[in-house]
Scaffold this active site. Structure first.
Site, PDB file in Angstrom:
ATOM      1  CG  HIS A   1      -2.040   0.997   1.081  1.00 61.35           C
ATOM      2  ND1 HIS A   1      -1.839   2.338   1.239  1.00 61.35           N
ATOM      3  CD2 HIS A   1      -3.350   0.847   0.768  1.00 61.35           C
ATOM      4  CE1 HIS A   1      -2.989   2.978   1.034  1.00 61.35           C
ATOM      5  NE2 HIS A   1      -3.917   2.088   0.748  1.00 61.35           N
TER       6      HIS A   1
ATOM      7  CD  GLU B   1      -5.351   1.267  -3.266  1.00 57.30           C
ATOM      8  OE1 GLU B   1      -6.466   0.876  -2.913  1.00 57.30           O
ATOM      9  OE2 GLU B   1      -4.501   1.709  -2.473  1.00 57.30           O
TER      10      GLU B   1
HETATM   11  P1  PGA Z   1      -9.777   5.408  -0.318  1.00 56.01           P
HETATM   12  O1  PGA Z   1      -8.565   4.445   0.043  1.00 56.01           O
HETATM   13  O2  PGA Z   1     -10.909   4.540  -0.782  1.00 56.01           O
HETATM   14  O3  PGA Z   1     -10.083   6.112   0.979  1.00 56.01           O
HETATM   15  O4  PGA Z   1      -9.335   6.333  -1.380  1.00 56.01           O
HETATM   16  C1  PGA Z   1      -8.238   3.342  -0.745  1.00 56.01           C
HETATM   17  C2  PGA Z   1      -7.023   2.677  -0.179  1.00 56.01           C
HETATM   18  O5  PGA Z   1      -6.191   3.373   0.429  1.00 56.01           O
HETATM   19  O6  PGA Z   1      -6.858   1.469  -0.289  1.00 56.01           O
END
Ligand code: PGA
Length: 222
Positions: free
Chosen positions: A99, A148
């Site tokens: 992450h 992401e």
């Molecule tokens: P968010 O976070 O949905 O708050 O943008 C996603 C994540 O960090 O996995």
């Protein structure tokens, strides 16, 4: 086509009491038709909540998976403060690795992430490996990859479904047997625009999963 995967990342939120309330609200999952035949839900709470989530789901016959948000790169041993894969496997089947919050705030390097993936696989955990773009290195053995983009996380400004789909396609081209998810400001209102794309197999939901009712809507709309 496989099931749509919905991963809820509860991050570093919820004390015991708040987690209890979240679970009681999530219990409505039994009353709503979420079509769990076509969808798979994985909840990732903090380590301290894994036991209560596991017990609650099994006592209430709620068919969702559990994931940890982190794993030690080392096996069991003299490693104060770490929670290792052998310990996690008693509670969870999945683990989030890579992450951007961990890469940035905890200086997690590619080498470290490879070690985390390796030890997780060794103990039968399935890594959900998060990348910021199509250039990030995917360690061997990873079968679930989440794209992401950093600016989309927690900002209320998701990537466009078209761009997310194009990045997912590139990731898939390099990792043919993998499922690719999108994460970053996913909500009940925008989820379908992502899950309806050809190369997106599911989503990772952070902020919007902190309210169980909102997560239920997200699952319903996926
Ligand atoms: P968010 O976070 O949905 O708050 O943008 C996603 C994540 O960090 O996995």
């Amino acid at each position: 086509m496989g099931k749509v995967l919905i991963v809820a990342n509860l991050k570093s939120y919820k004390d015991e009491n708040e987690a209890k309330n979240w679970l009681e609200s999530f219990k409505k999952v039994q009353e709503i038709d979420l079509n769990l035949v076509e969808k798979e839900v994985i909840i990732c709470p903090s380590f301290t909540q894994l036991f209560s989530f596991l017990s609650f789901f099994s006592n209430n016959n709620i068919k969702v998976g559990l994931g940890a948000q982190n794993v030690s790169p080392f096996d069991e041993g003299p490693c104060t403060g770490e929670v290792n894969a052998k310990q996690i496997k008693d509670f969870a089947r999945y683990v989030l690795i890579g992450h951007s919050e961990r890469r940035t705030s905890f200086n997690e390097t590619e080498d470290l992430l490879v070690k985390k993936v390796k030890i997780s696989l060794q103990y039968g955990l399935t890594p959900i490996f998060l990348v910021q773009d199509q250039e990030d290195i995917i360690p061997q053995g990873v079968k679930i990859i989440a794209y992401e983009p950093i600016l989309a996380i927690g900002s209320g400004h998701p990537d466009t479904p078209e761009n997310a789909d194009a990045v997912a396609a590139q990731i898939k081209a390099k990792n043919p047997d993998s499922q690719v998810l999108y994460g970053g400001s996913v909500t009940a209102d925008n989820i379908k625009s992502f899950t309806s794309k050809a190369n997106i197999d599911g989503v990772v939901v952070g902020g919007a999963s902190l309210e169980a009712e909102e997560l239920l809507k997200i699952i319903q709309n996926a």
